[in-house]
Design a protein around this motif. Structure first.
Motif, PDB file in Angstrom:
ATOM      1  N   MET A 186       0.841  -1.230  -0.100  1.00 10.62           N
ATOM      2  CA  MET A 186      -0.159  -0.063   0.084  1.00 10.62           C
ATOM      3  C   MET A 186       0.895   1.259  -0.066  1.00 10.62           C
ATOM      4  O   MET A 186       0.581   2.226  -0.311  1.00 10.62           O
ATOM      5  CB  MET A 186      -0.935   0.017   1.253  1.00 10.62           C
ATOM      6  CG  MET A 186      -2.121  -0.910   1.249  1.00 10.62           C
ATOM      7  SD  MET A 186      -3.015  -0.505  -0.498  1.00 10.62           S
ATOM      8  CE  MET A 186      -3.385   1.018  -0.508  1.00 10.62           C
ATOM      9  N   ALA A 187       2.082   1.379   0.780  1.00 13.54           N
ATOM     10  CA  ALA A 187       2.909   2.223   0.462  1.00 13.54           C
ATOM     11  C   ALA A 187       3.404   2.561  -1.006  1.00 13.54           C
ATOM     12  O   ALA A 187       3.568   3.790  -1.421  1.00 13.54           O
ATOM     13  CB  ALA A 187       4.156   2.038   1.499  1.00 13.54           C
ATOM     14  N   PHE A 188       3.579   1.514  -1.512  1.00 14.65           N
ATOM     15  CA  PHE A 188       4.043   1.820  -3.010  1.00 14.65           C
ATOM     16  C   PHE A 188       2.788   2.125  -3.678  1.00 14.65           C
ATOM     17  O   PHE A 188       2.853   2.912  -4.731  1.00 14.65           O
ATOM     18  CB  PHE A 188       4.340   0.154  -3.683  1.00 14.65           C
ATOM     19  CG  PHE A 188       5.858   0.127  -3.190  1.00 14.65           C
ATOM     20  CD1 PHE A 188       6.807   0.796  -3.806  1.00 14.65           C
ATOM     21  CD2 PHE A 188       6.340  -1.278  -2.726  1.00 14.65           C
ATOM     22  CE1 PHE A 188       8.220   0.472  -3.546  1.00 14.65           C
ATOM     23  CE2 PHE A 188       7.513  -1.425  -2.330  1.00 14.65           C
ATOM     24  CZ  PHE A 188       8.546  -0.585  -2.805  1.00 14.65           C
ATOM     25  N   THR A 189       1.695   1.803  -3.409  1.00 10.75           N
ATOM     26  CA  THR A 189       0.550   2.190  -4.126  1.00 10.75           C
ATOM     27  C   THR A 189       0.242   3.690  -4.068  1.00 10.75           C
ATOM     28  O   THR A 189       0.131   4.452  -4.965  1.00 10.75           O
ATOM     29  CB  THR A 189      -0.589   1.587  -3.821  1.00 10.75           C
ATOM     30  OG1 THR A 189      -0.639   0.009  -3.914  1.00 10.75           O
ATOM     31  CG2 THR A 189      -2.054   1.923  -4.449  1.00 10.75           C
ATOM     32  N   PHE A 190       0.235   4.120  -2.780  1.00  8.11           N
ATOM     33  CA  PHE A 190      -0.024   5.456  -2.350  1.00  8.11           C
ATOM     34  C   PHE A 190       1.392   6.686  -3.090  1.00  8.11           C
ATOM     35  O   PHE A 190       0.943   7.450  -3.639  1.00  8.11           O
ATOM     36  CB  PHE A 190       0.102   5.948  -1.001  1.00  8.11           C
ATOM     37  CG  PHE A 190      -1.182   5.279  -0.326  1.00  8.11           C
ATOM     38  CD1 PHE A 190      -2.533   5.634  -0.990  1.00  8.11           C
ATOM     39  CD2 PHE A 190      -1.323   4.643   0.863  1.00  8.11           C
ATOM     40  CE1 PHE A 190      -3.677   5.111  -0.434  1.00  8.11           C
ATOM     41  CE2 PHE A 190      -2.552   4.096   1.507  1.00  8.11           C
ATOM     42  CZ  PHE A 190      -3.816   4.318   0.824  1.00  8.11           C
ATOM     43  N   LEU A 191       2.385   5.928  -3.038  1.00 11.73           N
ATOM     44  CA  LEU A 191       3.616   6.621  -3.449  1.00 11.73           C
ATOM     45  C   LEU A 191       3.295   6.911  -5.071  1.00 11.73           C
ATOM     46  O   LEU A 191       3.464   8.023  -5.428  1.00 11.73           O
ATOM     47  CB  LEU A 191       4.853   5.970  -3.205  1.00 11.73           C
ATOM     48  CG  LEU A 191       6.095   6.438  -3.689  1.00 11.73           C
ATOM     49  CD1 LEU A 191       6.372   7.945  -3.246  1.00 11.73           C
ATOM     50  CD2 LEU A 191       7.349   5.655  -3.609  1.00 11.73           C
ATOM     51  N   PHE A 192       3.099   5.861  -5.779  1.00  9.63           N
ATOM     52  CA  PHE A 192       3.044   6.020  -7.123  1.00  9.63           C
ATOM     53  C   PHE A 192       2.054   6.558  -7.853  1.00  9.63           C
ATOM     54  O   PHE A 192       1.910   7.294  -8.945  1.00  9.63           O
ATOM     55  CB  PHE A 192       3.236   4.586  -7.834  1.00  9.63           C
ATOM     56  CG  PHE A 192       4.884   4.348  -7.751  1.00  9.63           C
ATOM     57  CD1 PHE A 192       5.742   4.688  -8.897  1.00  9.63           C
ATOM     58  CD2 PHE A 192       5.529   3.239  -6.802  1.00  9.63           C
ATOM     59  CE1 PHE A 192       6.942   4.445  -8.861  1.00  9.63           C
ATOM     60  CE2 PHE A 192       6.692   3.201  -6.603  1.00  9.63           C
ATOM     61  CZ  PHE A 192       7.492   3.353  -7.811  1.00  9.63           C
TER      62      PHE A 192
END
Length: 552
Positions: free
Chosen positions: A108-114
């Motif tokens: 989810m951190a990758f999702t929000f970041l990208f």
């Protein structure tokens, strides 16, 4: 342009922007953490997913996903590998199943970041954090992305790939790297659906002038090279291990599930995704529709709208023609919706913005109060009639005053009150309040009520009861109609691996038999059997598990 350059380079603006980015990052963490710990794997998806993670932890074998002693070829192993690594690293501090859920936080951190990077790339400075808040506020994202399921990694893959496509006009080779990586992550999370859909989007984008350039060929070439390791390594390893299992994964669980001849998932109802999107995509969907309506025909000429609109349409089309449908499959539609919505939030009419703002303030404040009221009734017994009602719903729950949980819930409540009092009037105020409100409510429910919820969703007490009924000596245990969740948790909680009579290659004539079925119906194989135990999860009035011993 000179005025814009002056504005964006102004120190006051930079401080303002940093504060919003920092607030968004804190909010994402506060949104992600509740629900990751403090409860057992829940039926159905979490339980079988953890069974696959548990196999990796026990055996170290990542090539063949295995559930309770049987190959389970539904999905590739990336998410299970990540969860196993998290569980192992955190095992001194957390139970394995709690530690495994931190894989969700990573993806989810990758999702929000990208998604944030894509929002900034498409709409300009100051729109990255807005895109993240819109996505975070979507109701459909809330529950599923806190569960131990591979769809969370699939969502991250789509987010990474969307950023790659948004970046193509400015940095073609870097864009290809992210596009290929996103497609590869999605493939290793859930099979051919991600590269298939992303391929449709990527090949259709040259319909628009912004992507109808020679440099875009370099993007697609770089994407193919970046995706190849993801697409080759595990499938080749699987084929070398077992061509039969490779065929089962590729043909049955990819093409068979999509086309329907495998009959593995719930049959799709006509218009299923159109029926769930009004609540699933709230508030991104109405904001996205507003963006499209406001821009009108000229909006279709804007790359900032072309990419997310095409991505949303492609995902919706592919999901709609698939033979099976579940609401969790709709998760990849949310990032493009959020990107569409982000472009129009600043143009909301004052009445609509105020309505969304006050609806968020009043609604989330009210439900936060309800969460506290339910906690008082559950753990303190006041008011008595509500406490009795909650006890009837979860008869196995034991009230306990957990000071740490109460303090953390009080912190979430105080943070909500401070946010409401201090948020400044602006075009983006409604989405800030909505994101903060849904974070607060989710935090309160999963901090104050997780034990009560776990009582009715966990198989732990039922399996402990079954263990006590087992004879001291027996050769093996057969099973009938036992689903993946039950088999996975029997192995995790009790070390019991059954031999399914439903699968001829797995069946054995054992001394003991476990069956799973409805309350009123019992079905046994030929022979003489004596029932020695019957049980269910606390409060479950529909399902029963039964243990039999073969009569000699």
């Amino acid at each position: 342009m000179p005025f814009a350059d002056t504005l964006f380079n102004n120190p006051a603006y930079q401080t303002f922007k940093r504060r919003h980015v920092f607030f968004t990052a804190l909010l994402c963490v506060a949104w992600m953490l509740p629900g990751l710990v403090g409860h057992d794997p829940w039926k159905p998806d979490e339980a079988y997913s953890f069974g696959l993670v548990y196999h990796i932890l026990q055996s170290g074998d990542w090539v063949v996903p295995t559930l309770a002693g049987e190959p389970f070829m539904e999905k590739p192993p990336l998410f299970y590998l990540t969860a196993a690594l998290c569980a192992k690293l955190l095992s001194p501090l957390l139970p394995l199943h709690d530690g495994a859920r931190f894989a969700n936080m990573i993806y989810m951190a990758f999702t929000f970041l990208f998604v944030g990077l894509a929002g900034r790339e498409l709409h300009g400075r100051g729109y990255g954090w807005v895109s993240v808040l819109v996505l975070l506020g979507c109701l459909g994202l809330l529950v599923r992305t806190h569960q131990l399921i591979t769809d969370v990694a699939l969502l991250a893959g789509f987010g990474i790939a969307l950023y790659g496509l948004a970046l193509a006009a400015r940095r073609p080779l870097l864009a290809g790297l992210w596009l290929g990586t996103g497609a590869g992550v999605g493939f290793m999370a859930k099979g051919l659906i991600a590269p298939g859909v992303l391929g449709i989007i990527a090949l259709a984008l040259p319909l628009f002038p912004a992507w109808r350039k020679r440099e875009y060929i370099a993007t697609l070439s770089a994407a193919l090279l970046a995706a190849l390791p993801w697409l080759i390594v595990w499938p080749v390893a699987l084929y070398l291990r077992s061509p039969e299992l490779f065929t089962e994964w590729l043909w049955t669980n990819n093409f068979g599930r999509f086309l329907g001849f495998a009959q593995l998932g719930p049959a799709a109802e006509p218009g299923f995704y159109f029926s769930i999107l009004p609540w699933y995509g709230w508030p991104a969907l109405p904001l996205a529709l507003w963006t499209l309506w406001r821009e009108g025909r000229k909006g279709l000429a804007l790359p900032a709208l072309q990419l997310p609109l095409l991505a949303f349409a492609a995902i919706l089309f592919v999901l709609s023609i698939a033979s099976d449908a579940r609401e969790v499959y709709a998760l990849p539609m949310l990032p493009p919706l959020a990107l569409l919505a982000a472009g129009g939030i600043g143009t909301l009419r004052r009445g609509a913005a105020n309505a969304l703002y006050w609806f968020g303030v009043m609604g989330f404040t009210f439900f936060a109060g309800v969460a506290w009221l339910y906690w008082v009734a559950m753990d303190l017994g006041v008011p008595e009639h509500l406490a009795q009602h909650l006890n009837d719903l979860q008869p196995g729950y034991t009230p306990a005053l957990r000071i740490g949980a109460v303090a953390l819930a009080a912190f979430y409540t105080a943070a909500w009150i401070i946010t409401v009092l201090r948020v400044k009037r602006s075009a983006h105020r409604p989405i800030v309040i909505w994101a903060a409100g849904i974070t607060t409510l989710w935090g309160l429910v999963m901090i104050l009520m997780v034990g009560w919820l776990d009582t009715g969703k966990s198989y732990r007490s039922m399996i402990a009861s079954l263990q006590q009924a087992l004879p001291k000596k027996y050769d093996c245990i057969s099973s009938m109609h036992l689903g993946e969740p039950q088999r996975a948790l029997l192995q995790y909680f009790a070390g019991i691996v059954t031999y399914r009579l439903d699968e001829p290659q797995r069946a054995r004539q054992c001394q003991l038999l476990i069956t799973h079925g409805a309350v009123g119906g019992e079905f046994l194989p030929p022979g003489k059997w004596q029932k020695i135990w019957e049980g269910a999860r606390p409060g479950d009035d529909s399902e029963r598990d039964r243990l039999y011993v073969r009569e000699r």
